[in-house]
Structures are given as structure tokens and as C-alpha cells.
Design an enzyme around this catalytic site. Sequence first.
Site, mmCIF file in Angstrom:
data_model
loop_
_atom_site.group_PDB
_atom_site.id
_atom_site.type_symbol
_atom_site.label_atom_id
_atom_site.label_comp_id
_atom_site.label_asym_id
_atom_site.label_seq_id
_atom_site.Cartn_x
_atom_site.Cartn_y
_atom_site.Cartn_z
ATOM 1 N N ALA A 123 0.839 -1.198 0.000
ATOM 2 C CA ALA A 123 0.000 0.000 0.000
ATOM 3 C C ALA A 123 0.873 1.247 0.000
ATOM 4 C CB ALA A 123 -0.917 -0.011 1.219
ATOM 5 N N MET A 124 0.300 2.354 -0.469
ATOM 6 C CA MET A 124 1.106 3.573 -0.644
ATOM 7 C C MET A 124 1.583 4.157 0.682
ATOM 8 S SD MET A 124 -1.881 6.160 -1.903
ATOM 9 C CE MET A 124 -3.499 6.173 -1.147
ATOM 10 N N ARG A 125 0.962 3.757 1.790
ATOM 11 C CA ARG A 125 1.431 4.276 3.078
ATOM 12 C C ARG A 125 2.714 3.588 3.522
ATOM 13 N NH1 ARG A 125 -3.137 1.248 3.931
ATOM 14 N NH2 ARG A 125 -2.912 -0.651 5.186
ATOM 15 N N TYR A 126 3.054 2.476 2.853
ATOM 16 C CA TYR A 126 4.267 1.748 3.223
ATOM 17 C C TYR A 126 5.442 2.042 2.300
ATOM 18 C CZ TYR A 126 1.028 -1.025 6.028
ATOM 19 O OH TYR A 126 0.082 -1.421 6.929
ATOM 20 N N THR A 127 5.184 2.401 1.066
ATOM 21 C CA THR A 127 6.269 2.585 0.098
ATOM 22 C C THR A 127 6.729 4.041 0.058
ATOM 23 O OG1 THR A 127 4.719 2.986 -1.722
ATOM 24 C CG2 THR A 127 5.392 0.711 -1.333
#
Length: 751
Positions: A123-127
Site C-alpha cells: 500500500a502507498m502508506r508503506y512505500t
Amino acid sequence: MVDVNPGSTTVETLSLRDYAEKAYLDYSMYVILDRALPHVGDGLKPVQRRIIYAMSELGLKASAKYKKSARTVGDVIGKFHPHGDSAAYEAMVLMAQDFSYRYPLVDGQGNWGSPDDPKSFAAMRYTESRLTKYAEVLLGELGQGTVDWQANFDGTLDEPVVLPAQVPNLLLNGTTGIAVGMATDIPPHNLTEVVEAAIHLLDRPKATTDDLCAHVKGPDFPTDAEIITSPEDIRAMYASGRGSLKMRAAWRIEDSAIVVDALPHQVSGSKVLEQIAAQMQAKKLPMVSDLRDESDHEHPTRLVVVPRSNRIDLDALMSHLFASTDLERNYRVNLNVIGMDGRPSVKSLRTLLSEWLSFRRATVRRRLEYRLERIMRRLHILEGYLVAYLSIDEVIKIIREEDEPKPALIARFHLSDIQAEAILDLKLRNLAKLEEMKIRGEQDELNEERDYLEKTLGSEARLKTLIKKELRAVVDNHGDQRRSPIVAREEAKVFNELELSTADPITIVLSEKGWIRAAKGHEVDPESLSYKSGDCFKFAARGRSNIPAVVFDSTGRAYSMASHNLPSARGQGEPLTGRISPPSGATFEGLLTGVSDDRFLLASDAGYGFVARFSDLQTKNKAGKAVLSLPKGARVIPPAVIGEGADLLVAAVTNEGRLLIFPLSDLPELARGKGNKIIGIPSARAAAREELLVGLCTLQSADVLQVTAGRQHLKLKFSDLEHYRGERGRRGNKLPKGFQKVAGFGVLQSA
């Protein structure tokens, strides 16, 4: 009817048909121009362009620190692209995957998916992400007046209409998209090849697509798999803008096993393994014993296929896998883009490069004009500074004493409004820097650059040279070798049922009434098998289950059928007419099996015949094929197997006891026909069917010929046969007394 403005006092009505048509057309044009198709200038769709621009505005250059991808996506959908965050993030992920983009635009940190499962990204919150160095090729000239700008969706910000790409990014990274009524499928290409083609077209505007294909060999995917489409088809694809490509996995042999180390573009290794495993479970790949996935960090793709033995033809096995799995894949090519005229259309390679070159020429010209304008403005200000420096005390006095110093400065020193404003904006601490030599030095540098820009803008040749120089600079910084080799390969073919069946020894048995079956092994006594009431044994042939069988009928037609699926000899078989379609009233007069080069003697009882190869007797037609032409009233003699060895002899005997022996080489080898005369039978006697050919065989020096007439048997050794040797077509000599009236069922055997 539809009220298009219900809040007003004046009501305008439209028919539902007109309203729906206009609304759908508006939506279609929006999807085509602002969602699905790339622009020829920078090769980007709007969402991709907005992601790259938003990242540059966030300062996420290649040298900057990574930032959370959610930050970028938030800016993109909040400022420029009012759509779903998942759609924007997926577009961003695609630009970061080096297995999806030939030249990635986003440098990702974290889980951005894998070739085996591109959708497995975090998810974009991790990358975290930033732009790659290659992205500077699209953004480097953005703030230099090179492109037009437009308001964003709410009119609070400006965004570029197109990015000032320094290379044809449309071809380099390619794209796919589905609009309304149209789609685009552009494969990626090699930067070095495309730039060389662009330079060639820049130097020779009349160059053809074939000329450009001398530089652009074909697409270049981010994989080492092979492109097996022919160069002719690739040129035709580039000429029309439409076509298809075929890619095949790269493989090698290692320790007698097949190792696949490169898959076609966007092919999942796990899916390929599932496809192969499914065939193994369905027993469609008996020649494969094991299947392994040995992919790791050092070897992203390493699929191992272990054959059952060293005798397996690995090339044939891979040909089957190419044809039946995703180890070989077709790709549609449709060069449909938004051109410089703002309209979508399918363009040839030459048209694409021509339009991009016109875009690049306009971009460079705008950049130079913008820089020239800035230089002229700076020179104008420097002239004012020089005036102020030479009269610094008077300038300071005017500023101190005048309520409106600007008009006073303009009047006193004949300055322009811009020059006076620049002097008034100077800080006191910068007055010391207004040294005449520094001002004049900067003037000299700017005058030199101005002259260069004016000469370049005034000369198409100089402008062309500058464009070529900048193109080659991009190649020096980002160019690389081709990854996808273009190789000529044979067409892949799947195994048929015969090739997949095991080569078990079998004995094929045909009964008098046309019932067929097969027994395992060659030790079976076909005459001892049980037959239906009124039926009996007629023919048997020993072969293997992966070799077809051929049946001859009384009309001279041959029929072939698979042997591996014949009914078991434990039963009484099945009628041949369920597998083939012989003429009404025809009987079966021969049963053969063998390999393609095996030879047989075909003959009619009228005394004519020829040599035929087993491959010429086979056919896929249930109605068979005409092989042996029969003279009027003649019948088929059961075909005789031709043994191995040199200097073979043919022995032919008639029912009148005439025996003729001659060299096999005297008979022609034909695919079909009547053949040549084997033994001379008077035409009158043959027409009356008084004398007929009743047997044929081939002999070697160690063979013994046995003739049977009733209960009498005659064995003739090879040395005893000299009396019967003669030229082909002769009458032959009579057999000894008691055998001069050979019964119609006389049998000629070789022992």
C-alpha cells in the site's frame, strides 16, 4: 424530453436521444483525450504526466530523499487529478517497475511488486518514492518557457499541457490504454535505436519506414526473452501502425534439464508452472518427470523442467510448451496516439518520429527564445546598473531627497521603467558590487550568448545540429544495449496424441469381417484369439503404440488410423467402419504398420505393382486415399513387407505355378499408380482370370522360399532359385511337377 436548466424561468427542452448522444460523445472525447491515450510529445497519459509533475513540485528529484508515496498521491489527486487514489497509485507503481517500464520514471523503495505478480505491491502508506534520473529527460526544460500551461480542475493552479521530452518517450516506454471506441498498444523500444532513427529522419526528411527500420530493429522489452516475429512482419507493423508481435522465453540445457531464465513481457512464472503442471496431471506430458521453480534474488527467473530420460527430444518438448503455455505470447501493436493536432489516430513509425521531431524543434526554439528574452532583459538591466555605477553619488542623492525617486531617475538618466525599478530594488550592501569591470564582464558573456542564440534561431541547420547534439547527450547518459534479441525460430507445435503416447510393442489383429483390435506385446498368437461367430483371423501386424496402422481395401485405397487407442484384444474389437469410410462392398486386403521410411510391395493379381513408402500410405481422410490403380477385373494382393539389406530380390508366383525372381531395384518407387509389370501374364488369360499373381515377397541370400499347393510343400534354397531368375515382366519358369497348378490360395513364404 429533458429540462436542461430547471432553475431558470426559461425552459429549454431537448429530446432524450439528442441529450444522451451529446452526453455520451462528451464523455467519449474526455476519456480519449484526457484519460486513456498518450500524447506524441512526451508519450504520457494525463495521470502519468501529473504524477511526474507533482513529484517534481515536491522536490523529489533523483538526488533527493525518498518520501512516502501517499504524499505524492495526495498531491496528485488533490491538485491535478480528481480521481481515485488507487488508480493514481497503480499508475505510479507501473512507472516504478523495471520489469514493466523499459526506462522507469519513478525510483521506488519498498515492495513495488514482482515480475511473478505485478499486483503484489504494498500500500502507498508503506512505500517511498522519488523520480529517477531518466525523469529529468522529461522535466529538465519545464521551467524554460518550452510548453503551454493550463489551469487545473478547480482553476487554482497551473499544470503543463505536455512535458518537454528530450527524447521520443512514447516509443521508449510504450503504453496501453482502452478508450471509447479505440485502444492503444505501443511496445517499448531501445533508446539508442530510436534516437538514431530520429537523427536519421532529421537529416533526411524523406526517409522511408524501411530506412528507419535499419536503426529500429524492433521493440525492446524489459526482459531477455526473444522476439521471434520476422523482420518483414515488424517492418509491415511499423509501416501501418498495426500488427502483432510474438515473444518466446529464453532457455538452455543444464545437466540434461531445461532451464528457462527469461520469460516474455508481463508473463508470470508461477502461472507457467501451473500450466505445465496441469498438463502433467492430465498425462499430456509423459516425457517430463519433474518441475521446479528455483528463482531467487540472484536469478529472478529460473524455471527447471526435468525430462524423464536423456532420450527425450528437448527441442520438440520446448516447442510443445511454447505452443501450449505462456512461454510464448502474442502482443497486439496499435500505435494510436494523440498527435500534434490534438486528434487521436493510428500512426506509422515514420509519422510518429516526424511529429515528435516537429514537437522537439518547437520546444527547442521556444527554449532558446525564452533564454534570449531573459538575456535581453538582463542586458537592459545591466545597462541601467552601469549608469548607476558611473553616477552613484547622484543616484543616492535622488533617492534620499525625492519623494518619487523613480520618475526622477528616469528623467535624469534616460532610464526605462524596468531599469529604474531594478536600481531602486538594489540593497545598500550590493552597491559595492556594482563594479564596472564585473558589469562589463557579465555584459560580454551575455552578448556572446545572445549572438549564439540569435544565430541558432536564425538558422535551421544550426537548430538541427543543436537538436542532434542534445539527443546524443541523452544517449550518452541513459542509453543501453538491446535486451530483447530478435531471433528467427520455427513455429511452435503441440504434441499430437501419437507423440504423447508411449512406444509400447503391440500386435494389431484384423478379422475376416473387418473387426480390429490390438494386443500388448509381440508374443501374441492372433489365430488363437476368440472371434465372433462366423468370423476368423485374417491379418496381423506387429508394431508400436505410437506408430499408426494402415489398412488396404479391395479397391486399392489406403486408410490410416492411430494404434494407441485401438480396442484391447481381450475383447473382440470393433468394426473398422466405425473409424474409416470405405466404399460400399469393399473388403480389407492388407494390414501394415511401420515408420515413415519402411517400404512395401503393392501389387494386383493382374501382375502389376510398385514399391511404396509407409509415409505415402498415410492420410487423415476417413475416406482414405487412392494408392493402387487396378486393371479391369483385377484384385489387390496383400502388400508384402520389404526387408532390410542390399541386393534384395523379388519372388512372384502365379496360380499356374510360374515363378519369377528379379532384383527389387527393377521396380519403381511410387506414391500411387498402377505400377510396372512384375510377371508376364497373357492378357487373355488375365481377363478370363485363368492365371493370376497369387504371391509376392523379397528374398536375401540366407532365405528359403516355401511354396504350398494343397498339402504339398516345396522348399527352395537360394542356390535353387537360379533357374527362376529373369528380367522383370517375363513369364517365369514352371515349378516342379505337382506345383504346376498352384491353388488359388497358394502361399509364398520366406523363412
